[in-house]
Motif scaffolding. Structure first.
Motif, PDB file in Angstrom:
ATOM      1  N   ALA A  65       0.826  -1.206   0.000  1.00  0.00           N
ATOM      2  CA  ALA A  65       0.000   0.000   0.000  1.00  0.00           C
ATOM      3  C   ALA A  65       0.860   1.256   0.000  1.00  0.00           C
ATOM      4  N   THR A  66       1.988   1.219   0.715  1.00  0.00           N
ATOM      5  CA  THR A  66       2.870   2.386   0.764  1.00  0.00           C
ATOM      6  C   THR A  66       3.476   2.680  -0.596  1.00  0.00           C
ATOM      7  N   VAL A  67       3.929   1.646  -1.287  1.00  0.00           N
ATOM      8  CA  VAL A  67       4.528   1.845  -2.613  1.00  0.00           C
ATOM      9  C   VAL A  67       3.494   2.397  -3.584  1.00  0.00           C
ATOM     10  N   VAL A  68       2.287   1.855  -3.569  1.00  0.00           N
ATOM     11  CA  VAL A  68       1.242   2.341  -4.473  1.00  0.00           C
ATOM     12  C   VAL A  68       0.876   3.791  -4.129  1.00  0.00           C
ATOM     13  N   ALA A  69       0.742   4.099  -2.843  1.00  0.00           N
ATOM     14  CA  ALA A  69       0.409   5.471  -2.438  1.00  0.00           C
ATOM     15  C   ALA A  69       1.504   6.452  -2.853  1.00  0.00           C
ATOM     16  N   LEU A  70       2.756   6.056  -2.678  1.00  0.00           N
ATOM     17  CA  LEU A  70       3.861   6.919  -3.096  1.00  0.00           C
ATOM     18  C   LEU A  70       3.873   7.088  -4.616  1.00  0.00           C
ATOM     19  N   ALA A  71       3.526   6.041  -5.345  1.00  0.00           N
ATOM     20  CA  ALA A  71       3.478   6.148  -6.799  1.00  0.00           C
ATOM     21  C   ALA A  71       2.423   7.145  -7.244  1.00  0.00           C
ATOM     22  N   PHE A 123       7.617   5.793 -10.000  1.00  0.00           N
ATOM     23  CA  PHE A 123       6.891   6.987  -9.568  1.00  0.00           C
ATOM     24  C   PHE A 123       6.956   7.160  -8.052  1.00  0.00           C
ATOM     25  N   ALA A 124       7.086   6.059  -7.307  1.00  0.00           N
ATOM     26  CA  ALA A 124       7.263   6.177  -5.861  1.00  0.00           C
ATOM     27  C   ALA A 124       8.584   6.871  -5.546  1.00  0.00           C
ATOM     28  N   ALA A 125       9.640   6.503  -6.293  1.00  0.00           N
ATOM     29  CA  ALA A 125      10.923   7.177  -6.093  1.00  0.00           C
ATOM     30  C   ALA A 125      10.819   8.660  -6.457  1.00  0.00           C
ATOM     31  N   ALA A 126      10.060   8.955  -7.515  1.00  0.00           N
ATOM     32  CA  ALA A 126       9.889  10.345  -7.929  1.00  0.00           C
ATOM     33  C   ALA A 126       9.194  11.165  -6.858  1.00  0.00           C
TER      34      ALA A 126
END
Length: 312
Positions: A65-71, A123-126
């Motif tokens: 969920a964190t990775v998707v939210a960050l993306a 996009f999470a890194a971005a």
């Protein structure tokens, strides 16, 4: 050209080597199109038991969920990437359509996440990096102070969640030498036509000598049948295993790998597992023929089953 080549290869495969399977499976595949509920519902035995399994499960969900939210945050925060990395954005947004495209049971959500992950990670890194200038050569605007310290705690938290998510189910993947030896001896010594019953297939050589041995995994039965087994384990399993033609024999195998799978995938609690083992160990239907620290093998006494049936 790459698109046409991919279509040609896909068509060639489905019209040649894959055609027999596709012919048999296509009606069911077409019937499942749009059946979203089948891909998101939880089936029998999907709630892990035990503190370790529950922790690993929630850590994996929180990480995903964190990775998707960050993306999503990265795509919203960096409009220039929505233009420059549009193909990657499309590749990230298309996999969720698979939920409605084909029936794959409750595992479909994992497939969707895996296909999304490369783009989602980008996009999470971005989301954690400072904004760049809007045009080439332009001086980027000052980065707010909060964005300078944000990446470190987020990356640290994601890394900490990754450890139990990735390694939290090692119990399912590692079979100790004692378990491998126990199952290997059983597979090698069992006469042709024998039946090897077990709780599930999470043990070494679960398909060992499949051409001459039959297998029965009782926790993969429908929920009503599993409940009947849990109510009277030894008797119900004995009746299920009794119809083995000579010279074959019926064996019941318990191993630590099966126990780990049953607990971590929510099939049985630790107490239920112990109750099944105790019922079999104290039953007149079974006799222990092999044992070590990783598991036990029982052989069904067909005569004991026949005596009870005659008495009835």
């Amino acid at each position: 050209m790459p698109f046409l080549a991919a279509v040609a290869l896909f068509a060639a495969w489905n019209l040649t080597a894959s055609l027999p399977f596709l012919s048999a499976a296509l009606p069911e595949m077409l019937a499942s199109v749009g059946d979203i509920g089948a891909n998101v519902e939880t089936g029998y035995g999907t709630t892990p038991t035990g503190a370790g399994a529950v922790t690993a499960s929630w850590a994996a969900r929180a990480l995903s969920a964190t990775v998707v939210a960050l993306a999503v945050l990265g795509a919203l925060r960096r409009p220039e990437l929505r233009r420059q990395a549009r193909p990657l954005l499309l590749l990230t947004g298309v996999p969720p359509l698979l939920i409605a495209a084909n029936g794959y049971g409750s595992e479909m959500i994992f497939r969707v996440l895996m296909f999304m992950l490369p783009g989602a990670a980008f996009f999470a890194a971005a989301a954690l990096l400072p904004r760049s200038g809007g045009t080439r050569g332009a001086v980027p605007p000052p980065t707010p102070a909060r964005w300078l310290w944000l990446p470190l705690p987020v990356v640290l938290a994601v890394t900490l969640a990754f450890v139990p998510s990735y390694a939290g189910k090692d119990r399912l993947s590692y079979f100790p030498p004692a378990e491998a030896a126990l199952v290997g001896d059983l597979v090698e010594s069992a006469p042709d036509g024998s039946l090897v019953a077990a709780a599930n297939r999470n043990y070494p050589q679960a398909y060992g000598d499949y051409w001459r041995l039959d297998h029965y995994w009782f926790l993969e039965e429908d929920p009503a049948k599993v409940e009947r087994i849990l109510s009277r384990p030894a008797r119900t399993l004995a009746l299920d295993m009794k119809d083995v033609a000579e010279p074959g024999r019926a064996y019941l195998l318990f191993t630590e790998g099966q126990r780990a799978d049953a607990e971590m995938n929510g099939r049985l609690t630790g107490a239920e597992w112990r109750r099944v083992e105790k019922s079999v160990a104290t039953s007149a239907y079974f006799r222990r023929v092999a044992h070590n620290r990783a598991g036990t093998v029982y052989e069904l006494d067909v005569r004991a089953v026949a005596v009870e049936e005659d008495a009835r």
